[in-house]
Design an enzyme around this catalytic site. Structure first.
Site, PDB file in Angstrom:
ATOM      1  N   ASN A  10       0.876  -1.179   0.000  1.00  0.00           N
ATOM      2  CA  ASN A  10       0.000   0.000   0.000  1.00  0.00           C
ATOM      3  C   ASN A  10       0.911   1.226   0.000  1.00  0.00           C
ATOM      4  O   ASN A  10       1.557   1.509   1.002  1.00  0.00           O
ATOM      5  CB  ASN A  10      -0.894  -0.028   1.248  1.00  0.00           C
ATOM      6  N   LYS A  12       0.066   4.271  -0.132  1.00  0.00           N
ATOM      7  CA  LYS A  12      -0.525   5.432   0.568  1.00  0.00           C
ATOM      8  C   LYS A  12      -0.328   6.684  -0.289  1.00  0.00           C
ATOM      9  O   LYS A  12      -0.411   6.609  -1.500  1.00  0.00           O
ATOM     10  CB  LYS A  12       0.063   5.541   1.979  1.00  0.00           C
ATOM     11  N   HIS A  93      -9.244   1.380   5.464  1.00  0.00           N
ATOM     12  CA  HIS A  93      -7.943   1.563   6.120  1.00  0.00           C
ATOM     13  C   HIS A  93      -8.100   2.527   7.289  1.00  0.00           C
ATOM     14  O   HIS A  93      -8.844   3.502   7.210  1.00  0.00           O
ATOM     15  CB  HIS A  93      -6.913   2.098   5.112  1.00  0.00           C
ATOM     16  N   GLU A  95      -6.335   4.829   8.330  1.00  0.00           N
ATOM     17  CA  GLU A  95      -6.015   6.235   8.024  1.00  0.00           C
ATOM     18  C   GLU A  95      -7.223   6.931   7.403  1.00  0.00           C
ATOM     19  O   GLU A  95      -7.437   8.117   7.618  1.00  0.00           O
ATOM     20  CB  GLU A  95      -4.779   6.291   7.119  1.00  0.00           C
ATOM     21  N   GLU A 163      -4.910  -4.731  11.001  1.00  0.00           N
ATOM     22  CA  GLU A 163      -3.854  -3.740  11.154  1.00  0.00           C
ATOM     23  C   GLU A 163      -4.049  -2.978  12.473  1.00  0.00           C
ATOM     24  O   GLU A 163      -4.850  -2.037  12.539  1.00  0.00           O
ATOM     25  CB  GLU A 163      -3.899  -2.728  10.003  1.00  0.00           C
ATOM     26  N   GLY A 169       3.343   2.105  10.735  1.00  0.00           N
ATOM     27  CA  GLY A 169       4.371   3.115  10.534  1.00  0.00           C
ATOM     28  C   GLY A 169       5.172   3.454  11.770  1.00  0.00           C
ATOM     29  O   GLY A 169       5.899   4.453  11.794  1.00  0.00           O
ATOM     30  N   SER A 208       3.974  -2.254  10.234  1.00  0.00           N
ATOM     31  CA  SER A 208       5.427  -2.334  10.425  1.00  0.00           C
ATOM     32  C   SER A 208       6.013  -3.685  10.017  1.00  0.00           C
ATOM     33  O   SER A 208       6.949  -4.185  10.658  1.00  0.00           O
ATOM     34  CB  SER A 208       5.808  -1.987  11.872  1.00  0.00           C
TER      35      SER A 208
END
Ligand SMILES: O=C[C@H](O)COP(=O)(O)O
Length: 248
Positions: A10, A12, A93, A95, A163, A169, A208
């Protein structure tokens, strides 16, 4: 049952036309590892050039709108990403849930739009650090899964990505035991929702994942692949993760 691994990237909000050179190395590694499925979700602006650059490689979108067309300024529909060369999209997701206020109902509608058009969806779920610290990780994740699970889902058209928000991250990951426990709970929920058909549905881990930890995370119980952010941006970092998936 043994499920074929899926190693998905991904990008992003990263990447440009120059970055597509990385896709050539990634696509070559995918061809060299026929035992594992490999895919990359790219920003909408890169779907068409990416699909042209690596024909035959699986390119996806990072989000879609549930409607096919209409007055939704700035949004992109499933027919649009398909015409551009995508064969799947990520939905839900964390985010987008955080940045754009997406709810489980929104995520479900997006997944249903993809399924309606015969496209693959990777549906993301995951708990925050506060929820994990409160001992609610499993309840939050399975609750999100039930509330965002699309009608008409079938194994070939849907994957789930677990996730943990706090692992994205950050360089932090859950223990292999914690990952296996959540994946086991997701699998049990899928069986409850779909019966035997759920056995073929893949559940990915994301957060990660790196070349260094890929073998242990991908080898954890009930983990059928990975959804990789930062380490999917270059072939040098992503190819070892593909190879780790292929070796299992
Ligand atoms: O979609 C990918 C995940 O958010 C993981 O991102 P990360 O590998 O950079 O932690």
């Amino acid at each position: 049952m043994a499920r074929r691994k899926l190693v998905a990237g991904n990008w992003k909000m990263n990447g440009d036309l120059a970055a597509l050179a990385e896709l050539e190395g990634i696509a070559a590694a995918a061809v060299a590892a026929p035992g594992v499925d490999v895919a990359i979700a790219v920003p909408a602006t890169l779907i068409a050039p990416a699909a042209a650059r690596v024909p035959g490689f699986t390119i996806g979108a990072e989000d879609v709108h549930p409607a096919d067309k209409g007055a939704h300024t700035g949004c992109i529909s499933v027919p649009m990403i398909r015409e551009a060369g995508a064969s799947f999209s990520i939905v839900g997701h964390s985010e987008r849930r955080a940045d754009c206020g997406e709810t489980d109902a929104d995520v479900r509608a997006k997944a249903e739009a993809l399924l309606r058009h015969g496209m693959h969806a990777i549906l993301c779920v995951g708990e925050t650090l506060a929820e994990r610290d409160a001992g609610q990780a499993q309840a939050v994740v399975t609750g999100q899964l039930r509330a965002s699970f699309p009608d008409g889902a079938a194994s070939g058209w849907l994957s789930i990505a677990y996730e943990p928000v706090w692992a994205i991250g950050t360089g932090r990951t859950p223990t292999v035991e914690d990952v296996a426990a959540i994946h086991g709970a997701i699998r049990a929920t899928l069986v409850d929702l779909l019966g035997d058909d759920a056995q073929a549905m893949r559940v990915l881990y994301g957060g990660s994942v790196t070349a260094e930890n890929a073998a242990s995370l991908l080898g954890a119980g009930d983990v059928d692949g990975a959804l990789v952010g930062g380490a999917s941006l270059t072939a040098a970092k992503f190819v070892p993760i593909i190879d780790a998936g292929a070796a299992l």
